[in-house]
Design a protein around this motif. Structure first.
Motif, mmCIF file in Angstrom:
data_model
loop_
_atom_site.group_PDB
_atom_site.id
_atom_site.type_symbol
_atom_site.label_atom_id
_atom_site.label_comp_id
_atom_site.label_asym_id
_atom_site.label_seq_id
_atom_site.Cartn_x
_atom_site.Cartn_y
_atom_site.Cartn_z
ATOM 1 N N ILE A 125 -1.835 4.382 9.262
ATOM 2 C CA ILE A 125 -1.138 4.647 8.002
ATOM 3 C C ILE A 125 -1.321 6.128 7.674
ATOM 4 O O ILE A 125 -2.445 6.594 7.452
ATOM 5 N N GLU A 126 -0.223 6.869 7.692
ATOM 6 C CA GLU A 126 -0.283 8.300 7.398
ATOM 7 C C GLU A 126 0.256 8.546 5.994
ATOM 8 O O GLU A 126 1.365 8.130 5.664
ATOM 9 N N THR A 127 -0.545 9.198 5.186
ATOM 10 C CA THR A 127 -0.149 9.544 3.829
ATOM 11 C C THR A 127 -0.128 11.060 3.685
ATOM 12 O O THR A 127 -0.881 11.771 4.355
ATOM 13 N N PHE A 128 0.750 11.536 2.836
ATOM 14 C CA PHE A 128 0.917 12.974 2.630
ATOM 15 C C PHE A 128 0.545 13.310 1.192
ATOM 16 O O PHE A 128 1.270 12.961 0.254
ATOM 17 N N LEU A 129 -0.574 13.980 1.037
ATOM 18 C CA LEU A 129 -1.084 14.364 -0.280
ATOM 19 C C LEU A 129 -0.504 15.717 -0.679
ATOM 20 O O LEU A 129 -0.574 16.674 0.101
ATOM 21 N N PRO A 130 0.096 15.836 -1.867
ATOM 22 C CA PRO A 130 0.594 17.137 -2.308
ATOM 23 C C PRO A 130 -0.533 18.176 -2.295
ATOM 24 O O PRO A 130 -1.646 17.908 -2.744
ATOM 25 N N ALA A 131 -0.225 19.335 -1.748
ATOM 26 C CA ALA A 131 -1.250 20.359 -1.573
ATOM 27 C C ALA A 131 -1.221 21.421 -2.662
ATOM 28 O O ALA A 131 -2.061 22.331 -2.652
ATOM 29 N N LEU A 167 0.820 -1.210 0.000
ATOM 30 C CA LEU A 167 0.000 0.000 0.000
ATOM 31 C C LEU A 167 0.852 1.257 0.000
ATOM 32 O O LEU A 167 0.642 2.171 -0.815
ATOM 33 N N ILE A 168 1.835 1.331 0.904
ATOM 34 C CA ILE A 168 2.611 2.570 0.978
ATOM 35 C C ILE A 168 3.578 2.696 -0.195
ATOM 36 O O ILE A 168 3.894 3.810 -0.628
ATOM 37 N N GLN A 169 4.034 1.566 -0.743
ATOM 38 C CA GLN A 169 4.869 1.643 -1.940
ATOM 39 C C GLN A 169 4.053 2.116 -3.137
ATOM 40 O O GLN A 169 4.550 2.872 -3.975
ATOM 41 N N GLY A 170 2.804 1.707 -3.205
ATOM 42 C CA GLY A 170 1.945 2.141 -4.301
ATOM 43 C C GLY A 170 1.613 3.614 -4.242
ATOM 44 O O GLY A 170 1.178 4.198 -5.236
ATOM 45 N N TYR A 171 1.818 4.232 -3.077
ATOM 46 C CA TYR A 171 1.522 5.658 -2.923
ATOM 47 C C TYR A 171 2.661 6.530 -3.442
ATOM 48 O O TYR A 171 2.489 7.738 -3.605
ATOM 49 N N GLU A 172 3.820 5.917 -3.678
ATOM 50 C CA GLU A 172 4.964 6.679 -4.192
ATOM 51 C C GLU A 172 4.632 7.323 -5.524
ATOM 52 O O GLU A 172 3.847 6.777 -6.303
ATOM 53 N N PRO A 173 5.162 8.530 -5.805
ATOM 54 C CA PRO A 173 6.271 9.192 -5.107
ATOM 55 C C PRO A 173 5.853 10.023 -3.890
ATOM 56 O O PRO A 173 6.680 10.725 -3.318
ATOM 57 N N TYR A 174 4.566 9.960 -3.512
ATOM 58 C CA TYR A 174 4.129 10.727 -2.358
ATOM 59 C C TYR A 174 4.536 10.004 -1.066
ATOM 60 O O TYR A 174 4.533 8.774 -1.011
ATOM 61 N N PRO A 175 4.862 10.737 -0.016
ATOM 62 C CA PRO A 175 5.308 10.108 1.231
ATOM 63 C C PRO A 175 4.174 9.360 1.943
ATOM 64 O O PRO A 175 3.024 9.806 1.949
ATOM 65 N N ALA A 176 4.517 8.236 2.568
ATOM 66 C CA ALA A 176 3.565 7.469 3.367
ATOM 67 C C ALA A 176 4.342 6.634 4.370
ATOM 68 O O ALA A 176 5.451 6.168 4.084
ATOM 69 N N LEU A 177 3.771 6.448 5.552
ATOM 70 C CA LEU A 177 4.421 5.646 6.577
ATOM 71 C C LEU A 177 3.385 4.957 7.449
ATOM 72 O O LEU A 177 2.196 5.311 7.422
ATOM 73 N N VAL A 178 3.832 3.963 8.197
ATOM 74 C CA VAL A 178 2.982 3.213 9.122
ATOM 75 C C VAL A 178 3.542 3.411 10.516
ATOM 76 O O VAL A 178 4.745 3.271 10.735
ATOM 77 N N MET A 179 2.654 3.746 11.478
ATOM 78 C CA MET A 179 3.076 3.995 12.857
ATOM 79 C C MET A 179 2.267 3.135 13.812
ATOM 80 O O MET A 179 1.147 2.714 13.493
ATOM 81 N N ASN A 180 2.835 2.929 15.014
ATOM 82 C CA ASN A 180 2.072 2.269 16.067
ATOM 83 C C ASN A 180 1.482 3.323 17.001
ATOM 84 O O ASN A 180 1.510 4.523 16.701
ATOM 85 N N ALA A 181 0.988 2.890 18.153
ATOM 86 C CA ALA A 181 0.261 3.799 19.044
ATOM 87 C C ALA A 181 1.143 4.873 19.661
ATOM 88 O O ALA A 181 0.640 5.903 20.125
#
Length: 281
Positions: free
Chosen positions: A262-268, A111-125
């Motif tokens: 899962i946090e994704t960063f959409l170009p603004a 999922l996060i690789q498919g979001y490239e070239p936009y940044p994305a990461l997975v975090m815990n609590a």
């Protein structure tokens, strides 16, 4: 960057000297729900809810889970409620490196690789970074190695005066947004590790020269209008703008899965889109 498991938190323990009643009452008051409204939601009676909260009635395991669901109690805290009521925890906490989590790991990484070239990461609590794509790695270029020692923590990387903070153009606004977000989570989850992280990052000094507010617009241009607060960050002489979006799993049945985000960063703006795509063309 592949998923990096971190140590699991200790199983929830029933608070000493407190039964399930006061805990349920605290969750109900936190949600600003009356006993009558909760009773209607749970197909019960206000009298029974009152008896449960005062300890005059011991709820069944099914009732504890039903009330927790109607109050939108986090999965980890549902286990704590069950323990306080004298029942075994219902939800397991499976390490991410367990073989049974293979499908989850593969799906999240894809999922996060498919979001490239936009940044994305997975975090815990507690905002430890479990996985990140190349867009995130690009933004971390230039961050000192001392901050990149696993486990990476998204809040430390963002707000540390030697991390991303000096490059964030609207740092005061973005920092305020992140700290308010953490405050809400601390109040909701009663997590001591999260509280300790909040106190740590809230105490970071602002980088020298941080303006009171971001200057309006770029030289020769006008300030952009955004539909949500962006993170405006410098990268190789450019200012990139991103809108953050956080996704979680629906109806999770495992504490580990419930606490993944899962946090994704959409170009603004179009300039950010063009620049990111130029990196992979």
């Amino acid at each position: 960057m592949t998923i990096v498991p971190t140590g699991s938190a200790a199983p929830p323990a029933a608070p000493s000297g407190r039964g399930v009643g006061p805990l349920l009452r605290a969750w109900r008051e936190r949600r600003r729900v009356s006993q009558l409204e909760l009773a209607l939601r749970a197909d019960s009676s206000a009298r029974h809810i009152s008896f449960v909260e005062t300890g005059r009635s011991r709820p069944s395991e099914e009732m504890v889970l039903r009330l927790a669901e109607r109050l939108d109690v986090p999965v980890r805290e549902r286990n704590a409620l069950l323990l306080a009521a004298g029942y075994a925890p219902r939800y397991p906490e499976t390490p991410l490196d367990d073989p049974s989590m293979a499908a989850l790991r593969e799906g999240v990484e894809r999922l996060i690789q498919g979001y490239e070239p936009y940044p994305a990461l997975v975090m815990n609590a507690t905002y430890d970074v479990m996985a990140a794509n190349r867009g995130i790695v690009m933004l971390l270029d230039g961050v000192p190695e001392s901050l990149l020692v696993p486990p990476l923590n998204a809040m430390r990387l963002t707000l540390h005066p030697e991390g991303l903070a000096p490059r964030i153009r609207n740092l005061r606004a973005w920092r305020g947004h992140l700290l308010e977000q953490m405050q809400r989570q601390v109040a909701l989850c009663r997590s001591e590790p999260l509280r300790a992280l909040y106190e740590e990052v809230a105490g970071y000094p602002l980088p020298p020269g941080t303006p009171d507010e971001e200057p309006g617009g770029e030289p020769g241009g006008e300030a952009s209008a955004y539909f949500a607060l962006p993170m405006r960050i410098e990268h190789e002489g450019r200012v990139l703008s991103f809108i953050s979006s956080v996704s979680t799993f629906n109806t999770p049945m495992d504490v580990t899965v419930a606490e993944l985000a899962i946090e994704t960063f959409l170009p603004a703006d179009p300039a950010t889109v063009k620049y990111l795509h130029s990196l992979v063309s």
